[in-house]
Design a protein around this motif. Structure first.
Motif, PDB file in Angstrom:
ATOM      1  N   UNK A 181     -12.890  23.570 -15.744  1.00  0.00           N
ATOM      2  CA  UNK A 181     -12.262  21.960 -15.743  1.00  0.00           C
ATOM      3  C   UNK A 181     -10.851  21.805 -16.685  1.00  0.00           C
ATOM      4  N   UNK A 237      -8.126  24.449 -16.247  1.00  0.00           N
ATOM      5  CA  UNK A 237      -7.450  24.178 -15.003  1.00  0.00           C
ATOM      6  C   UNK A 237      -6.531  23.207 -15.282  1.00  0.00           C
ATOM      7  N   UNK A 238      -7.108  22.050 -15.647  1.00  0.00           N
ATOM      8  CA  UNK A 238      -6.348  20.701 -15.815  1.00  0.00           C
ATOM      9  C   UNK A 238      -5.218  21.039 -16.509  1.00  0.00           C
ATOM     10  N   UNK A 242      -2.473  22.877 -14.799  1.00  0.00           N
ATOM     11  CA  UNK A 242      -1.723  22.455 -13.730  1.00  0.00           C
ATOM     12  C   UNK A 242      -1.293  21.160 -13.657  1.00  0.00           C
ATOM     13  N   UNK A 243      -1.796  20.499 -14.826  1.00  0.00           N
ATOM     14  CA  UNK A 243      -1.282  19.034 -15.018  1.00  0.00           C
ATOM     15  C   UNK A 243      -0.680  18.780 -16.234  1.00  0.00           C
ATOM     16  N   UNK A 298       0.110  23.101  -3.807  1.00  0.00           N
ATOM     17  CA  UNK A 298       1.285  22.155  -3.311  1.00  0.00           C
ATOM     18  C   UNK A 298       1.054  22.230  -1.777  1.00  0.00           C
ATOM     19  N   UNK A 321      -2.123  20.441  -0.709  1.00  0.00           N
ATOM     20  CA  UNK A 321      -2.092  19.027  -0.787  1.00  0.00           C
ATOM     21  C   UNK A 321      -1.141  18.487   0.472  1.00  0.00           C
ATOM     22  N   UNK A 322      -0.336  19.265   0.949  1.00  0.00           N
ATOM     23  CA  UNK A 322       0.524  18.852   1.813  1.00  0.00           C
ATOM     24  C   UNK A 322      -0.385  18.818   3.103  1.00  0.00           C
ATOM     25  N   UNK A 345      -8.168  16.586  -4.544  1.00  0.00           N
ATOM     26  CA  UNK A 345      -7.968  17.586  -5.837  1.00  0.00           C
ATOM     27  C   UNK A 345      -9.333  18.119  -5.971  1.00  0.00           C
ATOM     28  N   UNK A 346     -10.458  17.718  -5.571  1.00  0.00           N
ATOM     29  CA  UNK A 346     -11.666  18.163  -5.762  1.00  0.00           C
ATOM     30  C   UNK A 346     -11.853  19.324  -4.841  1.00  0.00           C
ATOM     31  N   UNK A 368      -9.840  22.122  -6.136  1.00  0.00           N
ATOM     32  CA  UNK A 368     -10.561  22.892  -7.262  1.00  0.00           C
ATOM     33  C   UNK A 368     -11.616  23.892  -6.953  1.00  0.00           C
ATOM     34  N   UNK A 421       0.790   9.764  -4.700  1.00  0.00           N
ATOM     35  CA  UNK A 421      -0.201  11.121  -4.673  1.00  0.00           C
ATOM     36  C   UNK A 421       0.083  11.428  -6.077  1.00  0.00           C
ATOM     37  N   UNK A 441      -2.960  12.091  -8.502  1.00  0.00           N
ATOM     38  CA  UNK A 441      -3.244  13.507  -9.148  1.00  0.00           C
ATOM     39  C   UNK A 441      -3.532  13.071 -10.741  1.00  0.00           C
ATOM     40  N   UNK A 467      -7.033  11.963 -11.216  1.00  0.00           N
ATOM     41  CA  UNK A 467      -7.968  12.994 -11.184  1.00  0.00           C
ATOM     42  C   UNK A 467      -7.985  14.136 -12.381  1.00  0.00           C
ATOM     43  N   UNK A 468      -6.589  14.155 -13.045  1.00  0.00           N
ATOM     44  CA  UNK A 468      -6.769  15.152 -14.133  1.00  0.00           C
ATOM     45  C   UNK A 468      -7.289  14.403 -15.202  1.00  0.00           C
ATOM     46  N   UNK A 478     -11.145  14.182 -14.457  1.00  0.00           N
ATOM     47  CA  UNK A 478     -11.847  15.777 -14.928  1.00  0.00           C
ATOM     48  C   UNK A 478     -11.999  15.948 -16.227  1.00  0.00           C
ATOM     49  N   UNK A 479     -10.843  15.433 -16.958  1.00  0.00           N
ATOM     50  CA  UNK A 479     -10.721  16.193 -18.326  1.00  0.00           C
ATOM     51  C   UNK A 479     -11.575  15.287 -19.493  1.00  0.00           C
ATOM     52  N   UNK A 490     -15.294  16.443 -20.505  1.00  0.00           N
ATOM     53  CA  UNK A 490     -15.191  17.528 -21.439  1.00  0.00           C
ATOM     54  C   UNK A 490     -14.611  17.222 -22.553  1.00  0.00           C
TER      55      UNK A 490
END
Lengths: 435, 293, 295
Positions: free
Chosen positions: B108, B111-112, B115-116, B187, B190-191, B196-197, B200, C2, C6, C9-10, C13-14, C17
């Protein structure tokens, strides 16, 4: 100290002259109903596991649902788990502890106060001499039930003594030196293969200091001197301290009857790798189990011995507490204590008739048949005692590797003064340093 | 081996024929490596051999390598005297749960963090990296008191507390995500309206299979060989891990070397077998610790 | 919209943790720093602030000095054995990677790294045993006198270094192997055509090019050896009637101060020193790496 000596010689008399077994034992065991449950026993002596299991076995009839699990591990590890377990409420219900170690927990109010019948039982002079009752008490209240004690005697290999033309065990500390010289066996290059006297030169820490203290007692003094008001002063650089270290160094570097690297202690004795050494009575049981053919005898020490007492304490509540005390009471049954002496070899503290065992195992003589003037000492029950012993042990190990100190009284005294400085600084830190 | 071996691979990496001298060198290297490899596993072989020795043979001099009268007494004695199987079970449960926990937290977070990207995430990643170099032994004592205040000493949870996260695991997964999962893929999903889950679980996790396998093995063996932490957290015989149980057992009174060896062999064999099975994953996992530095 | 989803979500999610991470890592590390400035005996409620008194005491604590010196000797001893041996073995294994035994070479070197510490240490304890151990038996074939490996002050530390190196070697070899795989084959081909021997190309090509790997392996080896504990625990452990020889190391001294002497604050200050050592070693590694890049 006097009281202690009296108490112990009283015990020894009792042991030898076969006094009546206590009649109080039976009344103490009046059954309390205990439902199906498990209690754990923590011991610091792996060989004691057999004893606790024997006691539990004997309780089967009266307490069919009680399960006793015994967890006996090496002393240092045991003391550590007690420290961790008691402070976090995760300890066993029945805990075996020496007076010195228990002091800290009793000070913090972390162990159970026994029920009135147990208190009365311990205070009854017919059961325990005042010395043992005191060792189980804190601030005038009984907290533990006395179980066994560590007392030292000399073990010597009679075959080796005969081969060296020695008929009697050493009587004075000077004898020890002379004997050790005659007893040591060497290879062609002069390196000892059998030590004349196995002295404690290495190990886990506090043991080194304790053995030093036992020898120092023979020279007439103690590691820590009471200074009144519960305060203490380090006493290494006293005349007795100098004489003790001098003797270690004499045997190590002048007569070279022992080396740091040699196998030592009971293990070496059982394998014929040392002619003599000083240790507690459990060695008798150990030899019987591991080296039954060994020809040996025991002897009292020149002046007297250390006494370290072990008690059983409870840390539990509710039914478990009840069961724990029932178990502890069962350990004090005369039959069980005789079994303890006979099979494990630790000396039971309860007054009773142990003559049957002593008669068949003459090794116990040196523990119970004591000269009138035999003097005892105990390690002070103060919080930092373990740290004090460990730290002084580190210094002593250093000294045992310094041949240049041998025979040089002034240098020995100077070295011991550095120990005093360090130990006094610990005492001062803990507010225990006297004048 | 000496006579037939050289013919089996007479060509070098570039396909050219090896000169006799090169073949001799290779043979010499093989001998050295073979001997060294045997020496490396010799202590373990000796230990297993000792497990089958009688007490008398254990004490004989010179020591024997192969037991002359193999016996299973040591095994039955040690299994009867100690809760060895409980300890093995504790270790297994601890290692498995720890590996799973580390896998979840690392995936988790990795990944976050990959990508974020944002200032916050950058800062978080920096902190995680910084703690990676702090040895566990440094903060073990405060962690012990945390476990104590949670009342989870002497339990699987207490053991796990120290082994729930792995800074390096987060780092490993983050690097892997960056390298193997292109932003365009996410992407596109998403389109297509994927949540998101869903992304993942359905896209990211399958692509990370290799890295996850490596991390799992890494985490498993880390917990399996843990010593200092279980030693202070587990103080009752029923909660010992195998490492702690054996370490304390060997200070016992009537313990002899044969029984100790038997106990050790019982522990060694499954971990070696497990390692052999997972070797490829493990090598990959360990190797990636060095590569990304 | 969107983007916000996102972002949410991030964050969601984090957060869990991060919460765990904070609880089991950040807070304990902060706590160790705080405790090191306090005096605390576990049993009592108050933890008086005593400034740097713990650290000042450390400077004249002989047991701590002994632990520090022993630990440093062990750590650097392991380093000196592991890194050169690791790179040499990796070079040989890499050279023979096509051999039918290559997986045996790799696995045999690596197995000691994954087996449980305590059983492995027990095997070595027997090997080193003065009376019954095969090491003395082996040496006696060459007329060497039996040595008390685990009792002699110097030999007992060497034993620990050997044990730790045996365990650490596999890791070093593995990392080096990965390093070797990244080295350009063409360079070696060119060197070979120029008449360089295998030994020469190892010394003049591989060793310099693998310097970053060597630094990494060195730091990992050093740091993990500074935390040595289980090995010492087993090799030095003594039974009631057979004393062993204690080799004091930092983790042991720390645990003893904390849980035997009830000096948690003092133990914390030792942990801080351990942390500082690790930080310095890491810093040295990074600056050495940077040096190389700027050259």
């Amino acid at each position: 100290m006097n009281r202690l000596a009296n108490g112990l010689s009283a015990f020894s008399l009792l042991g030898r002259t076969a006094l009546l077994a206590s009649v109080f034992g039976t009344s103490l065991l009046a059954a309390t109903s205990v439902s199906a449950q498990e209690i754990r026993v923590w011991s610091g002596y792996p060989e004691m596991a057999a004893f606790y299991e024997h006691v539990a076995e004997g309780m089967k009839d009266e307490y069919p649902d009680l399960k006793v699990s015994v967890e006996a591990i090496a002393l240092r590890e045991h003391e550590k788990r007690v420290a961790l377990g008691i402070t976090s409420g995760e300890s066993a219900e029945v805990i075996e502890l020496a007076t010195t170690i228990a002091a800290r927990y009793l000070e913090g109010g972390l162990l159970n106060t026994p029920p009135a019948d147990v208190q009365d039982f311990v205070k009854d002079p017919a059961n325990y001499t005042e010395f043992f009752a005191n060792a189980a008490s804190y601030d005038g209240t009984v907290f533990g039930v006395p179980l066994f004690r560590g007392q030292s005697a000399l073990y010597y290999n009679t075959d080796m003594f005969a081969a060296a033309g020695l008929a009697e065990p050493p009587k004075t500390m000077a004898d020890f030196d002379a004997y050790a010289e005659k007893l040591a066996q060497r290879d062609a290059s002069g390196v000892p293969t059998v030590s004349g006297w196995s002295m404690r030169l290495s190990g886990g820490g506090s043991g080194i200091a304790e053995k030093f203290a036992i020898n120092m007692w023979q020279h007439g003094d103690e590691l820590l001197k009471p200074a009144g008001d519960g305060k203490w002063v380090s006493n290494f650089a006293s005349d007795a301290g100098v004489a003790t270290l001098k003797q270690y160094l004499h045997n190590l570097f002048e007569t070279k009857v022992v080396t740091v690297e040699m196998p030592a202690d009971a293990d070496a004795f059982e394998r014929g790798q040392t002619a003599m050494f000083i240790r507690e009575s459990w060695v008798i049981g150990d030899i019987a189990a591991k080296a039954p053919d060994l020809k040996y005898a025991t002897a009292t020490l020149p002046r007297g011995s250390i006494v370290s007492t072990g008690q059983l304490y409870v840390k539990a509540s509710g039914d478990k507490e009840t069961a724990a005390w029932a178990f502890i009471k069962a350990t004090q049954e005369p039959e069980n204590l005789v079994w303890l002496l006979d099979n494990v070899g630790w000396l039971p503290n309860r007054t009773g008739d142990y003559s049957s065992v002593v008669a068949t195992k003459p090794g116990f003589d040196a523990y119970v048949n004591l000269p009138a003037e035999y003097a005892f000492f105990t390690v002070p029950a103060i919080g930092p005692i373990d740290e004090i012993q460990t730290r002084s042990a580190a210094f002593l190990v250093e000294a045992y590797a310094k041949p240049e100190l041998a025979g040089d009284d002034a240098a020995i005294k100077a070295f011991l003064e550095t120990i005093d400085t360090e130990i006094n600084s610990i005492l001062e830190r803990e507010g225990l340093l006297g004048q | 081996m000496t006579d037939t071996q050289p013919q089996s691979h007479p060509r070098g990496d570039d396909g050219r024929r090896l000169t006799p001298k090169e073949r001799m060198t290779n043979l010499g290297i093989d001998v050295v490596l073979f001997t060294f490899g045997l020496l490396m596993i010799l202590p373990l072989v000796l230990l297993v051999a000792n497990a089958f020795k009688t007490p008398q043979e254990m004490l004989s001099w010179p020591p024997t390598i192969i037991p002359s009268n193999p016996t299973l007494d040591n095994f039955s004695a040690v299994l009867a005297e100690t809760p060895l199987l409980t300890w093995i079970f504790n270790s297994l449960a601890f290692a498995l749960c720890s590996a799973v926990a580390i896998l979840i937290t690392s995936t988790i977070a990795g990944y976050v963090l990959a990508k974020f990207p944002s200032k916050t995430m950058g800062a978080i990643f920096a902190v995680i990296l910084a703690t990676a170099i702090v040895p566990f032994e440094v903060y073990m004592i405060p962690l012990y008191f945390a476990a104590q205040s949670l009342g989870i000493l002497n339990s699987l949870w207490g053991l796990l507390l120290g082994y729930l996260v792995m800074s390096f695991g987060i780092f490993l997964i983050r690097q892997n995500v960056i390298q193997t999962i292109p932003d365009e893929l996410l992407e596109a999903a998403r389109i297509d309206g994927a949540g998101e889950i869903w992304i993942f679980i359905r896209i990211v996790l399958p692509l990370l299979r290799g890295a996850l396998g490596a991390l799992f093995v890494l985490a498993f063996f880390q917990a399996w060989t843990a010593f200092a932490w279980p030693l202070i957290v587990a103080t009752t015989s029923s909660s010992y891990t195998i490492e702690v149980g054996l370490a304390l057992f060997q200070t016992g009174f009537t313990v002899d070397l044969g029984r100790l060896s038997a106990a050790s062999a019982i522990v060694l064999v499954p971990s070696v077998v497990l390692f052999l099975i997972l070797r490829k994953n493990f090598v990959q996992g360990m190797a990636s610790t060095g590569l990304k530095e | 919209m969107r983007i916000r989803k996102r972002w949410l979500f991030s964050l969601l999610a984090i957060l869990p943790v991060l919460a765990i991470f904070t609880y089991v890592r950040i807070i304990p590390i902060g706590e160790i720093l705080r405790l090191s400035l306090h005096k605390w005996d576990i049993l009592s409620r108050n933890k008086p602030f005593i400034g740097f008194a713990n650290f000042i005491e450390l400077t004249r604590d002989r047991l701590f000095h002994e632990a520090l010196i022993n630990t440093a000797i062990i750590a650097f001893g392991v380093l000196i054995i592991t890194v050169p041996l690791g790179i040499a073995l990796a070079a040989l294994i890499h050279h023979r990677v096509k051999s039918r035994f290559s997986s045996f070479y790799e696995t045999s070197v690596f197995i000691p790294h994954v087996v449980s510490l305590v059983p492995a240490a027990m095997a070595w304890k027997w090997i080193f045993d003065a009376r019954l151990g095969p090491l003395n038996a082996f040496l006696s074939m060459f007329g060497v006198q039996p040595q008390a490996w685990l009792f002699d002050p110097v030999l007992s530390i060497i034993c620990i270094i050997v044990l730790c190196s045996w365990q650490a070697l596999g890791y070093a070899v593995l990392i080096y192997l990965v390093g070797f795989k990244t080295l350009p084959e063409s360079l070696y081909e060119a060197a070979r055509l120029d008449g360089a021997t295998g030994l020469q190309s190892f010394w003049f090509l591989s060793v310099p090019m693998l310097k970053p790997i060597s630094l990494y392996v060195s730091v990992v080896t050093l740091v993990s050896a500074f935390n040595v504990y289980a090995q010492v625990y087993v090799l030095a452990s003594d039974a009631q009637g057979a004393p062993g020889r204690q080799v004091r190391v930092m983790v042991l001294d720390m645990l003893e101060n904390s849980f035997r002497n009830y000096r948690v604050g003092y133990a914390a200050s030792e942990a801080v020193v351990l942390l500082l050592i690790v930080l310095i070693l890491t810093y040295v590694q990074f600056s050495l790496l940077r040096d190389r890049r700027t050259k």
